[in-house]
Design a protein around this motif. Structure first.
Motif, short mmCIF file in Angstrom:
data_model
loop_
_atom_site.label_atom_id
_atom_site.label_comp_id
_atom_site.label_asym_id
_atom_site.label_seq_id
_atom_site.Cartn_x
_atom_site.Cartn_y
_atom_site.Cartn_z
N GLN A 56 69.16 45.58 42.15
CA GLN A 56 69.45 47.01 42.17
C GLN A 56 70.05 47.46 40.84
O GLN A 56 69.68 48.52 40.31
CB GLN A 56 70.42 47.32 43.31
CG GLN A 56 70.73 48.81 43.47
CD GLN A 56 71.47 49.09 44.77
OE1 GLN A 56 71.27 48.41 45.77
NE2 GLN A 56 72.33 50.09 44.76
N ARG A 60 68.28 50.05 38.25
CA ARG A 60 69.01 51.24 37.82
C ARG A 60 68.99 51.36 36.29
O ARG A 60 68.80 52.45 35.75
CB ARG A 60 70.45 51.15 38.34
CG ARG A 60 71.28 52.39 38.07
CD ARG A 60 72.55 52.37 38.88
NE ARG A 60 73.36 51.19 38.64
CZ ARG A 60 73.66 50.26 39.54
NH1 ARG A 60 73.20 50.36 40.76
NH2 ARG A 60 74.42 49.23 39.24
N THR A 64 67.00 54.37 34.26
CA THR A 64 67.70 55.23 33.30
C THR A 64 67.00 55.21 31.95
O THR A 64 66.80 56.26 31.31
CB THR A 64 69.16 54.75 33.14
OG1 THR A 64 69.81 54.79 34.41
CG2 THR A 64 69.92 55.63 32.16
N THR A 100 66.18 56.46 40.35
CA THR A 100 67.36 55.97 39.63
C THR A 100 68.64 56.46 40.27
O THR A 100 69.62 55.71 40.43
CB THR A 100 67.30 56.39 38.16
OG1 THR A 100 66.07 55.95 37.58
CG2 THR A 100 68.46 55.81 37.37
N LEU A 103 69.44 54.60 43.34
CA LEU A 103 69.91 53.25 43.05
C LEU A 103 71.37 53.20 42.63
O LEU A 103 71.95 52.12 42.52
CB LEU A 103 69.04 52.62 41.94
CG LEU A 103 67.60 52.29 42.35
CD1 LEU A 103 66.76 51.99 41.12
CD2 LEU A 103 67.57 51.11 43.31
N THR A 104 71.97 54.36 42.37
CA THR A 104 73.39 54.40 42.00
C THR A 104 74.29 54.43 43.23
O THR A 104 75.51 54.44 43.08
CB THR A 104 73.69 55.63 41.13
OG1 THR A 104 73.40 56.83 41.87
CG2 THR A 104 72.87 55.62 39.85
N ASN A 117 60.90 50.27 45.01
CA ASN A 117 61.37 51.06 43.88
C ASN A 117 60.93 50.46 42.55
O ASN A 117 60.63 51.19 41.60
CB ASN A 117 62.90 51.16 43.91
CG ASN A 117 63.39 52.34 44.71
OD1 ASN A 117 63.65 53.40 44.15
ND2 ASN A 117 63.48 52.17 46.02
#
Length: 550
Positions: A56, A60, A64, A100, A103-104, A117
């Motif tokens: 993950q 992420r 980004t 993204t 995923l945070t 993803n």
């Protein structure tokens, strides 16, 4: 909270805070058994927990990077090249950004969702790059500009190579999975050209003039070599990850996550390889022990603590030393929170609950003192309100007997002075601070009074701008009665707290059992029990995250 603590190892878990309450340090763990080789991708072993968290985090970072890079590229195209099909590019970029953002989230998603993803992020990026090259080749072909066509074709190959290496570098996996992505990226230039010919067959002559056998062979070779390197790179990184993971094994224990560190060592979440039992391991490095005899002293005191059988004392399962001299001991893994967290997150506690919690601590101390052990660092962070066997607010006394070596002389317990910090200023007895005379078990009773004061009022009995100021106040100033800080503190309980905090040891209770009996005689003693505790934990919405004892 102390401004000076000997070892800040206590992890905590997040909770729904009381308005205006101080936030504690936050750290939560899944209490499920730790899968073998958890955290390793592409080594043929099951994955869970730490491995999904790693994937993950990597996704992420990739999302980004792709979002920013593609947005800047689109802006440049619009400003200088009048980019066509910009709407499709914007949609793809928004999709990448959405993935993204998801995923945070603080939670760790399952492997299937993360792999979906992964495909979405790289697929959307490949789509944006293909659209850009498609438009560039179309414009060049319509202008009959073979140089621009060749340039666009080379750009597509470079972009495919970037995707291959980005996947190999960022995404943990095995070579089989990496090969599927590498082949898909390698096919991207050919697929883009084929789509252009299908939609504009009249351009066959222009493109055919440029696509010589030599150029096609060179491009294919470059793509195959790049694909092979990316697949091999994924394999090498996977092997290195596995080796690093295997290196974290400590005899029969597999270290998982580092959950605390301090002046003497680190604490890790771990699992016994045969029993599959989660536990906490504290490592004490030889270069951080401070003196040659320190490790031997720690080992002696761990053995002594392990002999204690009281249920309110943290269980020590094992201890030992590695080949490089690192001493370790293994403790039970608990669910709940420390009394420091309880105070930080929920503020002052009712008298009945304070009594309920501290009576258990006194019973634990009674056995320890009877065995000739003095804790010396009783504080809210070392008292853990756990869930045990369906019961809540079950106190566990942590970090026992590891600070100083103990002597027994003529029935009086004393501690030899060492280089180790004496304790936590807000909970240190005056004689412990001064160091002018031997200390005995009554310093622990003083600290119990300090913990009670904090739980009842939400603040320590003595505070100051520095540790030195706190210690000076503790040795010089009278204690402000808890009822002066917070109304509603029962008079009988206040008398007990003030007696515990007496400056002279003779002014305190004789032993922990006498203190326990005094607490039991308070009128509020029956106001809280295990049923009340169970209701509080459920109604407060407090998630019972698992926290490692330290």
């Amino acid at each position: 909270m102390s401004k000076q603590e000997p070892l800040q190892d206590q992890p905590t878990t997040s909770a729904q805070p009381n308005p205006g309450a101080r936030r504690g340090r936050e750290l939560a763990f899944d209490a499920k058994p730790i899968a073998k080789d958890a955290g390793i991708r592409g080594v043929g072993a099951p994955t869970s927990g730490g491995g999904d968290a790693l994937l993950q985090a990597r996704l992420r970072a990739v999302g980004t990077f792709f979002s920013v890079a593609l947005t800047l590229t689109l802006i440049r195209d619009i400003l200088y090249a009048a980019s066509a099909a910009w709407q499709l590019q914007v949609a793809a970029i928004l999709g990448i950004a959405t993935c993204t953002v998801l995923l945070t989230a603080p939670r760790t998603f399952n492997t299937r969702w993360l792999r979906a993803n992964e495909a979405a992020l790289f697929g959307a990026t490949a789509l944006v790059l293909a659209i850009r090259v498609y438009n560039a080749m179309l414009v060049a072909a319509l202008r009959d500009d073979p140089v621009a066509i060749v340039s666009a074709s080379k750009n597509m190959i470079i972009m495919a190579m970037i995707l291959m290496f980005a996947h190999a570098l960022f995404i943990p996996g095995n070579w089989q999975r990496a090969s599927r992505f590498a082949l898909a990226f390698a096919a991207l230039p050919g697929a883009t050209t084929a789509l252009l010919l299908l939609t504009h067959p009249k351009l066959m002559g222009v493109l055919g003039h440029v696509a010589t056998t030599e150029r096609i062979a060179r491009d294919l070779t470059l793509l195959l070599v790049s694909g092979g390197l990316s697949i091999y790179g994924t394999h090498v990184l996977g092997v290195l990850r596995k080796e690093a993971f295997e290196a974290k094994r400590l005899n029969q224990y597999q270290l998982r996550d580092k959950i605390g560190s301090g002046g003497m060592g680190e604490v890790y979440l771990a699992e016994h390889q045969l029993l599959k039992r989660p536990c906490a391991i504290k490592l004490i490095r030889p270069d951080r022990a401070g003196e040659a005899s320190a490790l031997a002293r720690f080992e002696k005191e761990v053995r002594a603590t392990a002999r204690l059988t009281h249920p309110n004392i943290v269980d020590i399962y094992d201890y030992g030393a590695t080949a490089d001299g690192t001493f370790y001991y293994v403790m039970e893994y608990l669910q709940g929170m420390t009394l420091e967290e309880l105070s930080d997150l929920y503020g002052p506690q009712p008298a009945g609950r304070v009594i309920y919690l501290l009576r258990q601590a006194c019973e634990a101390l009674a056995e320890a003192h009877g065995a000739g052990l003095i804790h010396r660092d009783i504080k809210p962070a070392n008292l853990f309100a756990a869930r045990r066997g369906g019961r809540y607010d079950f106190i566990k006394l942590l970090d026992f007997g590891l600070v100083k070596e103990q002597d027994v002389d003529s029935g009086t317990m004393t501690l030899r002075q060492t280089h180790t910090p004496p304790g936590t200023p807000q909970f240190m007895a005056p004689e412990q601070i001064n160091g002018e005379r031997p200390v005995d078990h009554r310093i622990d009773l003083y600290a119990i009074g300090g913990v009670a004061y904090l739980l009842l009022t939400g603040r320590a009995a003595f505070e100051g701008e520095s540790a030195a100021a706190v210690m000076i106040a503790a040795t010089r100033d009278p204690v402000v009665p808890p009822s002066k800080i917070r109304s509603g503190v029962p008079e009988d309980l206040e008398r007990i707290v003030l007696r515990c905090l007496a400056k002279e040891p003779d002014g305190r209770f004789a032993d922990a059992l006498e203190l326990e009996r005094a607490l039991a005689s308070c009128r509020s003693a029956g106001d809280w029990d295990h049923t009340s505790a169970s209701h509080w934990w459920h109604e407060a919405g407090r998630p019972l995250g698992a926290a490692a004892t330290v």
